[in-house]
Design a protein around this motif. Structure first.
Motif, PDB file in Angstrom:
ATOM      1  N   THR A 153      76.462  66.539 -31.834  1.00 20.63           N
ATOM      2  CA  THR A 153      76.936  67.878 -32.149  1.00 20.63           C
ATOM      3  C   THR A 153      76.499  68.277 -33.546  1.00 20.63           C
ATOM      4  O   THR A 153      76.324  67.436 -34.429  1.00 20.63           O
ATOM      5  N   THR A 154      76.344  69.580 -33.724  1.00 19.51           N
ATOM      6  CA  THR A 154      76.043  70.113 -35.054  1.00 19.51           C
ATOM      7  C   THR A 154      77.316  70.415 -35.826  1.00 19.51           C
ATOM      8  O   THR A 154      77.261  70.769 -37.000  1.00 19.51           O
ATOM      9  N   ASN A 155      78.471  70.299 -35.170  1.00 18.97           N
ATOM     10  CA  ASN A 155      79.755  70.640 -35.795  1.00 18.97           C
ATOM     11  C   ASN A 155      80.215  69.560 -36.769  1.00 18.97           C
ATOM     12  O   ASN A 155      79.984  68.367 -36.521  1.00 18.97           O
ATOM     13  N   PRO A 156      80.906  69.949 -37.831  1.00 27.84           N
ATOM     14  CA  PRO A 156      81.474  68.964 -38.761  1.00 27.84           C
ATOM     15  C   PRO A 156      82.572  68.152 -38.082  1.00 27.84           C
ATOM     16  O   PRO A 156      83.075  68.533 -37.017  1.00 27.84           O
ATOM     17  N   ILE A 157      82.962  67.063 -38.701  1.00 30.46           N
ATOM     18  CA  ILE A 157      83.927  66.144 -38.084  1.00 30.46           C
ATOM     19  C   ILE A 157      85.310  66.758 -37.912  1.00 30.46           C
ATOM     20  O   ILE A 157      86.141  66.228 -37.171  1.00 30.46           O
ATOM     21  N   ILE A 158      85.568  67.893 -38.554  1.00 33.50           N
ATOM     22  CA  ILE A 158      86.881  68.541 -38.420  1.00 33.50           C
ATOM     23  C   ILE A 158      87.003  69.335 -37.119  1.00 33.50           C
ATOM     24  O   ILE A 158      88.103  69.746 -36.739  1.00 33.50           O
ATOM     25  N   ALA A 159      85.881  69.562 -36.409  1.00 34.27           N
ATOM     26  CA  ALA A 159      85.889  70.440 -35.227  1.00 34.27           C
ATOM     27  C   ALA A 159      86.358  69.678 -33.991  1.00 34.27           C
ATOM     28  O   ALA A 159      85.573  69.306 -33.126  1.00 34.27           O
ATOM     29  N   THR A 160      87.662  69.449 -33.900  1.00 37.44           N
ATOM     30  CA  THR A 160      88.230  68.602 -32.847  1.00 37.44           C
ATOM     31  C   THR A 160      89.070  69.379 -31.828  1.00 37.44           C
ATOM     32  O   THR A 160      89.939  68.816 -31.163  1.00 37.44           O
ATOM     33  N   GLY A 161      88.828  70.680 -31.720  1.00 37.58           N
ATOM     34  CA  GLY A 161      89.525  71.469 -30.708  1.00 37.58           C
ATOM     35  C   GLY A 161      91.005  71.649 -30.959  1.00 37.58           C
ATOM     36  O   GLY A 161      91.775  71.887 -30.020  1.00 37.58           O
ATOM     37  N   ASP A 162      91.427  71.562 -32.221  1.00 38.12           N
ATOM     38  CA  ASP A 162      92.859  71.607 -32.533  1.00 38.12           C
ATOM     39  C   ASP A 162      93.517  72.908 -32.073  1.00 38.12           C
ATOM     40  O   ASP A 162      94.570  72.894 -31.437  1.00 38.12           O
ATOM     41  N   GLY A 163      92.893  74.036 -32.407  1.00 38.59           N
ATOM     42  CA  GLY A 163      93.502  75.324 -32.078  1.00 38.59           C
ATOM     43  C   GLY A 163      93.625  75.552 -30.591  1.00 38.59           C
ATOM     44  O   GLY A 163      94.645  76.069 -30.109  1.00 38.59           O
ATOM     45  N   LEU A 164      92.584  75.183 -29.847  1.00 42.71           N
ATOM     46  CA  LEU A 164      92.614  75.353 -28.395  1.00 42.71           C
ATOM     47  C   LEU A 164      93.730  74.520 -27.777  1.00 42.71           C
ATOM     48  O   LEU A 164      94.486  74.996 -26.920  1.00 42.71           O
ATOM     49  N   ALA A 165      93.853  73.267 -28.218  1.00 40.58           N
ATOM     50  CA  ALA A 165      94.895  72.379 -27.684  1.00 40.58           C
ATOM     51  C   ALA A 165      96.289  72.850 -28.083  1.00 40.58           C
ATOM     52  O   ALA A 165      97.231  72.808 -27.271  1.00 40.58           O
ATOM     53  N   ILE A 166      96.433  73.310 -29.315  1.00 37.68           N
ATOM     54  CA  ILE A 166      97.719  73.835 -29.783  1.00 37.68           C
ATOM     55  C   ILE A 166      98.144  75.028 -28.937  1.00 37.68           C
ATOM     56  O   ILE A 166      99.298  75.127 -28.484  1.00 37.68           O
ATOM     57  N   ALA A 167      97.217  75.946 -28.710  1.00 39.74           N
ATOM     58  CA  ALA A 167      97.522  77.139 -27.914  1.00 39.74           C
ATOM     59  C   ALA A 167      97.855  76.769 -26.470  1.00 39.74           C
ATOM     60  O   ALA A 167      98.760  77.353 -25.863  1.00 39.74           O
ATOM     61  N   TYR A 168      97.144  75.803 -25.921  1.00 37.60           N
ATOM     62  CA  TYR A 168      97.398  75.367 -24.549  1.00 37.60           C
ATOM     63  C   TYR A 168      98.802  74.779 -24.416  1.00 37.60           C
ATOM     64  O   TYR A 168      99.527  75.093 -23.468  1.00 37.60           O
ATOM     65  N   ARG A 169      99.188  73.939 -25.372  1.00 41.04           N
ATOM     66  CA  ARG A 169     100.532  73.347 -25.321  1.00 41.04           C
ATOM     67  C   ARG A 169     101.620  74.408 -25.469  1.00 41.04           C
ATOM     68  O   ARG A 169     102.735  74.244 -24.960  1.00 41.04           O
ATOM     69  N   ALA A 170     101.287  75.493 -26.181  1.00 37.72           N
ATOM     70  CA  ALA A 170     102.259  76.576 -26.371  1.00 37.72           C
ATOM     71  C   ALA A 170     102.293  77.532 -25.185  1.00 37.72           C
ATOM     72  O   ALA A 170     103.044  78.496 -25.199  1.00 37.72           O
ATOM     73  N   LYS A 171     101.474  77.251 -24.155  1.00 41.02           N
ATOM     74  CA  LYS A 171     101.412  78.039 -22.918  1.00 41.02           C
ATOM     75  C   LYS A 171     100.686  79.373 -23.096  1.00 41.02           C
ATOM     76  O   LYS A 171     100.957  80.340 -22.380  1.00 41.02           O
ATOM     77  N   ALA A 172      99.752  79.444 -24.044  1.00 43.35           N
ATOM     78  CA  ALA A 172      98.935  80.649 -24.195  1.00 43.35           C
ATOM     79  C   ALA A 172      97.891  80.714 -23.082  1.00 43.35           C
ATOM     80  O   ALA A 172      97.505  79.686 -22.516  1.00 43.35           O
ATOM     81  N   GLU A 173      97.448  81.912 -22.777  1.00 43.93           N
ATOM     82  CA  GLU A 173      96.404  82.088 -21.768  1.00 43.93           C
ATOM     83  C   GLU A 173      95.053  81.645 -22.337  1.00 43.93           C
ATOM     84  O   GLU A 173      94.706  81.970 -23.473  1.00 43.93           O
TER      85      GLU A 173
END
Length: 527
Positions: free
Chosen positions: A220-240
């Motif tokens: 990947t070209t992404n830095p090591i911080i790009a671990t999908g945190d926001g997507l997973a957080i939103a999913y756990r919160a039941k966001a669409e």
């Protein structure tokens, strides 16, 4: 042991410090000087995907041959019929005004000898419309935005603060919430890594601007911080959430085994005239698309992937030898220097390149005002699905998207701020009963396994059997990590692993559910 401390109240909580988060923070802090604005970021202030953006910002600005309609059509074509036309129109027509704001904030885009902005061209664009700062545009934007933000007295900028979860009715009322139900966001639980405490941030409005998920793949070209945190957080919160199966693989990452993340050879290099050659030195892009090297990223990436599978070789080449070296070096100084450091003289040598995970086109659903399906939770940037990119992002549209949606979020929230009330009765973080995890090797091993699963089974080309294998393996990892998380002391690496597995599972499930090949998604078993 990470412990909880007292609540911290703020008017605006911003998770992430890339172009979206900083732009929103700057605007909201300027308009509401007495408001308390907090930015939390998991690393240093400047560490974000924005920092590593080489190409630039696509905007119809000072090219008499260009037009909004051409940029709109280029975006729609790249998105392969899956873009929201109204969103595309809104973003592209709003772009020039957002660009002027950046310039006024001190961003220095390159100019030509006539004093006009030097516009580059990248794959999928019918005109030269990319404003850039050499080949480090993102770094220049990050620099100028940070300088502006740091002048604001009402912004608290907290580094090494890792967002664990947003706070919703699930934590406040101990209720189980369903996706698509009426849920509100009241802030977030955030791990202060250096002080080993979990802070409870209570906010009137929360902006999720946490970037992408490139680290779910091996290359990947992404830095090591790009671990999908926001997507997973939103999913756990039941966001669409939608369209996360569309992963954009950048066609030309520098092939340099052992280097991580992969160094990006900007698409602008092909826009400058560089040509792709196979391992034996033969041109091949004419066999795949009439636009050849200037075809959209999904087409070029699949072409290279196919050539690699046919030859069994580890990479193809990018040929820059016949280009004007002085102009090349002036335009791409960072790339020239990087290649030289590895003994590659672009005047004499081909550059070895491979595709690498680069960008996720889907994500948390937001409307034109950057609102998620959760009340008082907004989102901007790569973590979102806005409708701009569709099945495949047009090069250099991502920084533009972040700017426009940060502005839209600012406008929408500004209308609501005066009447907004601070949430009450928000519980602090509860870590009773957890113990120190002495098996760090488990986290490292599982993280590497996620990367292998995704790279082998959910990569550029997928199949039903590969997706089934990925699903089965990820289920086991998910259950193991769930037990580890619930019973271990909180740490960033454990949280990141949980988020990587969640993101990987989502990509796999959405891939299984897609029944046609479009944009950056390709399944061998579909016609």
């Amino acid at each position: 042991m990470a412990t909880s401390n007292k609540k911290i109240e703020c008017d605006f909580l911003i998770i992430g410090s890339g172009i979206s988060g900083l732009t929103f923070a700057l605007k909201i802090a300027t308009k509401f000087e007495k408001a308390k604005v907090v930015i939390v970021t998991k690393d240093e202030k400047s560490e974000s995907n924005t920092k590593y953006a080489q190409g630039g910002i696509a905007t119809v600005y000072n090219n008499n041959k260009d037009s909004f309609e051409q940029h709109i059509q280029d975006t729609l074509i790249a998105g392969d019929g899956l873009c929201d036309p109204e969103v595309v129109k809104m973003v592209i027509k709003d772009a020039p005004e957002r660009l002027v704001e950046l310039i006024n904030w001190g961003v220095k885009f390159d100019k030509n000898k006539t004093g006009n902005y030097d516009l580059g061209r990248e794959g999928g664009h019918s005109q030269n419309r990319i404003l850039h700062h050499a080949d480090i545009t993102g770094l220049e934007i990050e620099r100028s935005l940070l300088a502006q933000v740091e002048q604001k007295q009402n912004i608290d900028f907290l580094t090494h603060h890792y967002a664990i979860d947003v706070i919703t009715e699930h934590q406040v009322k101990k209720e189980k919430t369903k996706r698509n139900s009426k849920i509100s966001c009241f802030g977030a639980y955030v791990l202060d890594e250096k002080n080993e405490i979990v802070k409870t941030f209570v906010s009137k409005f929360t902006l999720l601007a946490s970037g992408g998920n490139g680290q779910v793949y091996e290359t990947t070209t992404n830095p090591i911080i790009a671990t999908g945190d926001g997507l997973a957080i939103a999913y756990r919160a039941k966001a669409e959430i939608s369209e996360v199966e569309f992963i954009q693989f950048h066609p030309t990452a520098l092939y340099n085994p052992g280097e991580y993340p992969a160094f990006l050879i900007s698409e602008a290099v092909r826009g400058f005239g560089a040509k792709l050659r196979d391992y034996n030195g033969n041109f091949f892009m004419h066999n795949y698309d009439k636009r050849e090297e200037l075809a959209s990223r999904d087409i070029v990436a699949r072409a290279i992937d196919n050539e690699l599978k046919k030859s069994g070789k580890p990479h193809v080449y990018l040929d820059c030898k016949y280009l004007d070296f002085d102009k090349f070096k002036a335009h791409f100084p960072n790339i020239t220097e990087k290649c030289a450091s590895l003994g590659i003289d672009v005047r004499k040598d081909y550059i070895p390149v491979v595709p690498a995970s680069h960008y996720i086109c889907g994500g948390v659903n937001v409307n034109k005002n950057a609102k998620t399906s959760i009340k008082k939770l907004y989102a901007c940037g790569e973590v979102t699905r806005t409708g701009l990119h569709g099945g495949n992002r047009l090069a250099s549209n991502s920084l533009l998207e972040g700017l426009v949606y940060a502005h839209k979020a600012f406008l929408n929230i500004s209308k609501k701020f005066e009447k907004a009330k601070m949430p009450n009765d928000i519980p602090e973080w509860n870590d009773i009963g957890v113990k120190k995890n002495t098996e760090k090797i488990l986290i490292t091993h599982d993280r590497n396994e996620v990367k292998k699963i995704m790279s082998n089974y959910v990569g550029i080309v997928r199949s039903n059997e590969r997706l089934k294998r990925a699903e089965n393996r990820l289920k086991i990892l998910y259950e193991d990590t769930k037990v580890l998380y619930n019973n271990s002391e909180l740490s960033v690496d454990l949280c990141e692993l949980r988020n990587l597995i969640t993101t990987a599972y989502l990509i796999t499930q959405f891939s299984k559910n897609r029944k046609e090949n479009s944009g950056g998604f390709y399944n061998l078993d579909l016609k």
